[in-house]
Scaffold this motif. Structure first.
Motif, PDB file in Angstrom:
ATOM      1  N   THR A 125       0.845  -1.198   0.000  1.00  0.00           N
ATOM      2  CA  THR A 125       0.000   0.000   0.000  1.00  0.00           C
ATOM      3  C   THR A 125       0.876   1.243   0.000  1.00  0.00           C
ATOM      4  N   ASP A 130      -9.286   5.176   3.667  1.00  0.00           N
ATOM      5  CA  ASP A 130      -9.185   3.754   3.286  1.00  0.00           C
ATOM      6  C   ASP A 130      -7.734   3.351   3.075  1.00  0.00           C
ATOM      7  N   GLU A 131      -6.998   4.230   2.419  1.00  0.00           N
ATOM      8  CA  GLU A 131      -5.607   3.918   2.084  1.00  0.00           C
ATOM      9  C   GLU A 131      -4.746   3.830   3.347  1.00  0.00           C
ATOM     10  N   ALA A 147      -5.530   0.660   5.195  1.00  0.00           N
ATOM     11  CA  ALA A 147      -4.924  -0.500   4.529  1.00  0.00           C
ATOM     12  C   ALA A 147      -3.428  -0.575   4.836  1.00  0.00           C
ATOM     13  N   GLN A 149      -2.969  -1.643   8.554  1.00  0.00           N
ATOM     14  CA  GLN A 149      -3.318  -3.068   8.721  1.00  0.00           C
ATOM     15  C   GLN A 149      -2.186  -3.936   8.173  1.00  0.00           C
ATOM     16  N   GLU A 150      -1.603  -3.469   7.066  1.00  0.00           N
ATOM     17  CA  GLU A 150      -0.513  -4.242   6.467  1.00  0.00           C
ATOM     18  C   GLU A 150       0.718  -4.229   7.373  1.00  0.00           C
TER      19      GLU A 150
END
Ligand SMILES: Nc1ncnc2c1ncn2[C@@H]1O[C@H](COP(=O)(O)OP(=O)(O)OP(=O)(O)O)[C@@H](O)[C@H]1O
Ligand SMILES: [Mg+2]
Length: 224
Positions: free
Chosen positions: A166, A196-197, A200, A203-204
């Motif tokens: 991401t 959202d980005e 992400a 979370q990554e």
């Protein structure tokens, strides 16, 4: 866990990511301390206003970093450290204690060429500590010309740095959030892509940070 946002290149998005990461961890119920290691104090000023519940500490130099990080680590689940843009001694000190180094880097040919020099202290720390910290680069302020990111992928792989899937793109919401004492996910519809980005990306980087929550949610569902 101590997470250090570092890159001795200035203006690459360290404070932007550090402030958002501290806010994101806090909103996921984690005990987090933001350690602002930059004398500009941009992330600490922002987070103090956007989320006053988050403990914010300023570490003004390499000695303070070396002396105080271990006790901060005992006080919180996550210590997010915003590294300075220039004082390499402070960045070196951060990496003596960090578990994870996150290296934001702009996606351009010039930045790709400079990545080696600007991240040398990461490899030095890994060599002294015989392994840690884990290090991962994040493409930051990625513009529409995605072709340029290939240089960055090549540079990162030469340096044996992993690169997150991401990237963080260039969006006004990131630049506006600190001035509005907020985080991108609280800015409504116009900032939804940024929200959202960044979710992400985090979370990554830290999949375990939200896992307890998922477990308790599942348990709750089962109980019903
Ligand atoms: N993804 C993005 N999109 C748009 N603007 C951004 C983005 N990320 C950061 N910025 C803006 O770019 C500027 C530099 O970012 P930031 O302060 O986070 O970098 P830094 O690496 O902490 O800089 P320094 O080395 O000076 O501490 C800021 O004005 C910030 O608001
Ligand atoms: Mg900064």
């Amino acid at each position: 866990m101590i997470i250090a946002l570092v890159n001795s290149k200035g203006g690459v998005g360290k404070s932007t990511l550090a402030g958002n990461l501290a806010g994101w961890l806090h909103e996921h119920g984690r005990k987090v301390i933001l350690a602002d290691c930059d004398t500009q104090c941009s992330s600490s000023e922002w987070v103090k206003e956007a989320a006053p519940e988050i403990q914010v500490v300023r570490l003004a130099n390499a000695d303070e970093v070396l002396d105080e990080l271990p006790s901060l680590k005992r006080e919180a689940e996550y210590v997010v450290c915003d590294g300075p843009g220039s004082q390499t001694e402070t960045s070196r000190a951060l990496l003596m204690w960090a578990d994870l180094a996150v290296i934001p880097a702009k996606a351009s040919m010039f930045e790709a060429r400079a990545l080696d020099k600007n991240t040398a202290f990461v490899r030095q720390a890994q060599s002294i500590r015989k392994g840690p910290p884990d290090a991962v680069a994040v493409l930051s302020m990625v513009g529409r010309d995605y072709r340029l990111t290939k240089d960055m992928h090549d540079a990162a792989s030469t340096l044996k740095l992993s690169l997150t899937d991401t990237p963080i793109t260039l969006r006004q919401a990131y630049a506006d959030a600190p001035g509005q004492a907020t985080f991108v996910w609280r800015m409504g519809y116009s900032a939804r892509d940024a929200a959202d980005e960044i979710d992400a990306l985090f979370q990554e980087l830290l999949p375990e940070a939200t896992s307890d929550k998922v477990l308790s949610l599942r348990k709750g569902n089962r109980g019903r």
